[in-house]
Write a protein that holds these residues in place. Structure first.
Motif, mmCIF file in Angstrom:
data_model
loop_
_atom_site.group_PDB
_atom_site.id
_atom_site.type_symbol
_atom_site.label_atom_id
_atom_site.label_comp_id
_atom_site.label_asym_id
_atom_site.label_seq_id
_atom_site.Cartn_x
_atom_site.Cartn_y
_atom_site.Cartn_z
ATOM 1 N N GLY A 21 0.785 -1.220 0.000
ATOM 2 C CA GLY A 21 0.000 0.000 0.000
ATOM 3 C C GLY A 21 0.818 1.270 0.000
ATOM 4 O O GLY A 21 0.283 2.353 -0.282
ATOM 5 N N PRO A 191 -2.668 0.151 -5.023
ATOM 6 C CA PRO A 191 -1.665 -0.548 -4.212
ATOM 7 C C PRO A 191 -1.314 -1.953 -4.701
ATOM 8 O O PRO A 191 -0.335 -2.527 -4.240
ATOM 9 C CB PRO A 191 -2.332 -0.621 -2.828
ATOM 10 C CG PRO A 191 -3.469 0.343 -2.859
ATOM 11 C CD PRO A 191 -3.912 0.388 -4.289
ATOM 12 N N MET A 205 -5.171 -4.260 3.038
ATOM 13 C CA MET A 205 -4.081 -3.320 3.267
ATOM 14 C C MET A 205 -4.210 -2.735 4.664
ATOM 15 O O MET A 205 -5.298 -2.310 5.066
ATOM 16 C CB MET A 205 -4.140 -2.189 2.229
ATOM 17 C CG MET A 205 -3.044 -1.149 2.359
ATOM 18 S SD MET A 205 -3.301 0.221 1.203
ATOM 19 C CE MET A 205 -4.516 1.186 2.108
#
Length: 230
Positions: A21, A191, A205
């Motif tokens: 991320g 991400p 994430m």
């Protein structure tokens, strides 16, 4: 001390407990805030004298989250090229390098000289994992560091890539208001590993004490759930 040995002068505290991320470059999510905390030996306010006159600094830091390799590879596969095209390691900012050193340009938001942790620097736009060791801090000097005629190589074709983020209101309300804009920015820059394109796959994430789960369908990222990290 060995002449080639570098000392960790500080660590940075960010909202990313893991690598997944983290923005791929510094500055692209300028709403991300982080705090630089100096090691005890370097907690001298005099070391920051004059820094308040600069708007940005360079951070020189260690890729501490990567497994160390016994050998190095002359080529790597940049994620933004789909993970299949190889480029020379020195033509990329890959963390897998002969020396695990990173370089980031960040904006100074606030300098606090007298805290319980000694002098600290609040910055924005950092692309570092929480706890990353910092080797040095240098002022960004516009007349020397700006290059209007610079060429971006293969990054020219990927720099504008973003996703449309669908964040259901009931889920967004679970995110502290002070973190919402930064989280949206992180998600918009995708991400995921660039070689994964399954629209049904759900990714998780960790960010600012929360687990954010999402999936990506085409050019749209859909947030599926938000939950505190246990």
């Amino acid at each position: 001390m060995n002449d080639n040995e570098m000392q960790v002068i500080a660590t940075i505290r960010t909202d990313f407990p893991t690598k997944f991320g983290i923005p791929r470059q510094s500055g692209i999510v300028d709403t991300l805030r982080a705090k630089i905390v100096f090691e005890p030996a370097y907690r001298n306010p005099d070391a920051l004298r004059g820094l308040e006159d600069f708007s940005h600094v360079w951070l020189i830091w260690q890729f501490s989250g990567n497994a160390r390799r016994e050998t190095w590879s002359p080529t790597v596969r940049p994620p933004r090229l789909g993970g299949n095209t190889r480029m020379g390691v020195f033509a990329t900012r890959s963390p897998f390098r002969p020396n695990p050193i990173g370089l980031s340009s960040v904006r100074i938001e606030e300098i606090q000289l007298h805290t319980e942790e000694g002098p600290v620097i609040w910055v924005s736009g950092a692309d570092l994992m929480d706890g990353t060791p910092i080797y040095d801090i240098k002022p960004f000097i516009p007349y020397a560091d700006n290059h209007p005629d610079a060429r971006g190589g293969f990054t020219n074709d990927t720099s504008g890539y973003t996703l449309a983020v669908t964040f259901p209101e009931q889920l967004l309300e679970q995110v502290p208001e002070s973190h919402r804009e930064a989280l949206r920015g992180v998600l918009a820059h995708d991400p995921r590993p660039s070689y994964q394109h399954d629209p049904e796959r759900v990714y998780g994430m960790e960010f600012a004490g929360m687990e954010i789960r999402f999936r990506v369908d085409g050019e749209q990222l859909i947030v599926c759930s938000v939950a505190p990290i246990a």
